[in-house]
Design a protein around this motif. Sequence first.
Motif, short mmCIF file in Angstrom:
data_model
loop_
_atom_site.label_atom_id
_atom_site.label_comp_id
_atom_site.label_asym_id
_atom_site.label_seq_id
_atom_site.Cartn_x
_atom_site.Cartn_y
_atom_site.Cartn_z
N LEU A 32 -6.79 4.46 4.24
CA LEU A 32 -6.53 5.86 4.59
C LEU A 32 -5.63 5.96 5.81
O LEU A 32 -4.72 6.79 5.85
CB LEU A 32 -7.84 6.61 4.83
CG LEU A 32 -8.57 7.03 3.56
CD1 LEU A 32 -10.01 7.39 3.86
CD2 LEU A 32 -7.85 8.20 2.91
N ILE A 33 -5.88 5.12 6.80
CA ILE A 33 -5.02 5.12 8.00
C ILE A 33 -3.59 4.84 7.58
O ILE A 33 -2.65 5.52 8.01
CB ILE A 33 -5.53 4.09 9.03
CG1 ILE A 33 -6.87 4.56 9.62
CG2 ILE A 33 -4.50 3.87 10.14
CD1 ILE A 33 -7.61 3.48 10.39
N HIS A 79 -14.26 3.75 -0.19
CA HIS A 79 -14.82 5.10 -0.36
C HIS A 79 -14.36 5.69 -1.68
O HIS A 79 -13.19 5.59 -2.04
CB HIS A 79 -14.39 6.00 0.80
CG HIS A 79 -14.91 5.52 2.11
ND1 HIS A 79 -14.32 4.48 2.80
CD2 HIS A 79 -15.97 5.92 2.84
CE1 HIS A 79 -15.01 4.26 3.91
NE2 HIS A 79 -16.00 5.11 3.97
N HIS A 80 -15.32 6.28 -2.39
CA HIS A 80 -15.06 6.91 -3.69
C HIS A 80 -15.38 8.39 -3.60
O HIS A 80 -16.34 8.78 -2.93
CB HIS A 80 -15.93 6.28 -4.79
CG HIS A 80 -15.65 4.84 -5.03
ND1 HIS A 80 -14.80 4.41 -6.02
CD2 HIS A 80 -16.11 3.72 -4.40
CE1 HIS A 80 -14.75 3.09 -6.00
NE2 HIS A 80 -15.53 2.65 -5.03
N LEU A 81 -14.64 9.18 -4.30
CA LEU A 81 -14.86 10.63 -4.36
C LEU A 81 -16.06 10.91 -5.26
O LEU A 81 -16.16 10.37 -6.36
CB LEU A 81 -13.60 11.30 -4.91
CG LEU A 81 -13.57 12.82 -4.93
CD1 LEU A 81 -13.59 13.36 -3.51
CD2 LEU A 81 -12.31 13.29 -5.66
N GLU A 82 -16.96 11.75 -4.80
CA GLU A 82 -18.09 12.21 -5.61
C GLU A 82 -17.74 13.56 -6.22
O GLU A 82 -16.78 14.21 -5.80
CB GLU A 82 -19.35 12.34 -4.73
CG GLU A 82 -19.92 11.01 -4.27
CD GLU A 82 -20.61 10.23 -5.40
OE1 GLU A 82 -20.65 10.69 -6.57
OE2 GLU A 82 -21.12 9.14 -5.10
N ALA A 83 -18.53 14.00 -7.20
CA ALA A 83 -18.25 15.27 -7.89
C ALA A 83 -18.22 16.44 -6.91
O ALA A 83 -17.35 17.31 -7.01
CB ALA A 83 -19.29 15.51 -8.98
N PRO A 102 -9.71 5.30 -4.89
CA PRO A 102 -10.69 4.91 -3.87
C PRO A 102 -9.98 4.13 -2.76
O PRO A 102 -9.05 3.37 -3.04
CB PRO A 102 -11.67 4.01 -4.64
CG PRO A 102 -11.54 4.45 -6.06
CD PRO A 102 -10.08 4.82 -6.23
N MET A 103 -10.41 4.35 -1.52
CA MET A 103 -9.73 3.72 -0.39
C MET A 103 -10.71 3.32 0.69
O MET A 103 -11.73 3.99 0.90
CB MET A 103 -8.72 4.68 0.24
CG MET A 103 -7.57 5.07 -0.63
SD MET A 103 -6.40 6.09 0.31
CE MET A 103 -5.18 6.38 -0.95
N GLY A 111 -8.45 14.45 -0.92
CA GLY A 111 -7.28 14.36 -1.77
C GLY A 111 -6.82 12.93 -1.97
O GLY A 111 -6.50 12.51 -3.09
N PHE A 112 -6.78 12.16 -0.89
CA PHE A 112 -6.41 10.76 -1.01
C PHE A 112 -7.41 10.00 -1.88
O PHE A 112 -7.03 9.18 -2.72
CB PHE A 112 -6.30 10.08 0.36
CG PHE A 112 -4.98 10.31 1.04
CD1 PHE A 112 -3.79 9.93 0.44
CD2 PHE A 112 -4.94 10.86 2.31
CE1 PHE A 112 -2.57 10.12 1.08
CE2 PHE A 112 -3.72 11.06 2.96
CZ PHE A 112 -2.54 10.69 2.34
#
Length: 180
Positions: A21-22, A69-73, A15-16, A9-10
């Motif tokens: 994230l921490i 870090h990036h979200l993938e599909a 991208p983080m 969700g973050f």
Amino acid sequence: MVLARIILGFLAISPMSGYDLIRAFRTSAAHFWSADKAQIYRTLARLVADGHARTEVVPGTGAPDRVVHHLEASGRDLLIEWLASDQKPQAERDAFTAQIFFAESLTTGELRGILDARRAAAVDARDALRAVERSLPNADPTTQRGAWLRRKTLEQGIRAHEAHIEWLDDIRTGLGDAAT
């Protein structure tokens, strides 16, 4: 599983890096979910290994490189599936409430001491959330749905702390002025 979905969700918001994230957990999610550094990095590694997130090394200018870090599909699909699922209430585990439940053998002074310490911590936590709330712009639910929903969860955290403070005050009042 829930921690992985919260991290997804973050990443869906932006991208983080692990550090980002921490910080996000400490500043915006602490009132509904906690995770330590090791849990976050371990979960991130698993999400990357499973293909739900990918990493990008961003060269640092005068600082170390950042791993973003990036979200993938597939990660977005998992997140959407989780968001649309029915979340059963989870049993809470609260050591402080257990202490109060069994505290009859404490003196009134000892009990007041732990109540006062807990109240001070709850006031600090509530005030920290209020500071975050003040720093956020007001969001319109029709045009800024994500920001508005995040503000609403922050409001719930504030209300939970206020209810806890009220409960502590009620116990302390019930103790009266007895010194025993």
